[in-house]
Design an enzyme around this catalytic site. Structure first.
Site, PDB file in Angstrom:
ATOM      1  N   HIS A  15      79.162  20.752  19.634  1.00  0.00           N
ATOM      2  CA  HIS A  15      77.650  21.425  20.104  1.00  0.00           C
ATOM      3  C   HIS A  15      77.817  22.697  20.809  1.00  0.00           C
ATOM      4  O   HIS A  15      78.852  23.196  20.786  1.00  0.00           O
ATOM      5  CB  HIS A  15      77.052  20.338  20.999  1.00  0.00           C
ATOM      6  N   ALA A  16      76.816  23.103  21.147  1.00  0.00           N
ATOM      7  CA  ALA A  16      76.507  24.568  21.252  1.00  0.00           C
ATOM      8  C   ALA A  16      77.325  25.069  22.562  1.00  0.00           C
ATOM      9  O   ALA A  16      77.960  26.167  22.529  1.00  0.00           O
ATOM     10  CB  ALA A  16      75.177  24.960  22.006  1.00  0.00           C
TER      11      ALA A  16
END
Length: 89
Positions: A15-16
């Site tokens: 994820h980010a």
């Protein structure tokens, strides 16, 4: 060329936040660094490339580096992935 493969173990996938950390780490090296997963590949130095791949938990990824500092890049990126709990050491 240097490379390694691993399975993403983070429960939310790549994820980010870890993508940002990986892109920052990869940018420290002059080698071309590529992430490969699900028959797609992206530039690991680009958070947008990494995020666009939508890599989920349980996905096998391969990181490849090609250049003068490829071995050092692979070692640093692998350690970063362990430190951010993306993969198991």
């Amino acid at each position: 060329m240097a490379k390694f493969s691993a399975i993403i173990t983070d429960k939310v996938g790549l994820h980010a936040r870890p993508a940002s950390v990986l892109a920052k780490e990869a940018s420290k090296f002059s080698s071309n660094i590529t992430i490969i997963a699900n028959e797609k590949q992206g530039n690991l130095k680009s958070i947008m490339n990494v995020m666009a791949m939508a890599i989920k938990t349980g996905t096998e990824i391969t990181i490849q580096a090609d250049g003068n500092d490829a071995d050092q890049a692979i070692q640093a990126i692998k350690q970063t992935m362990i430190d951010t709990a993306l993969i198991q050491g």
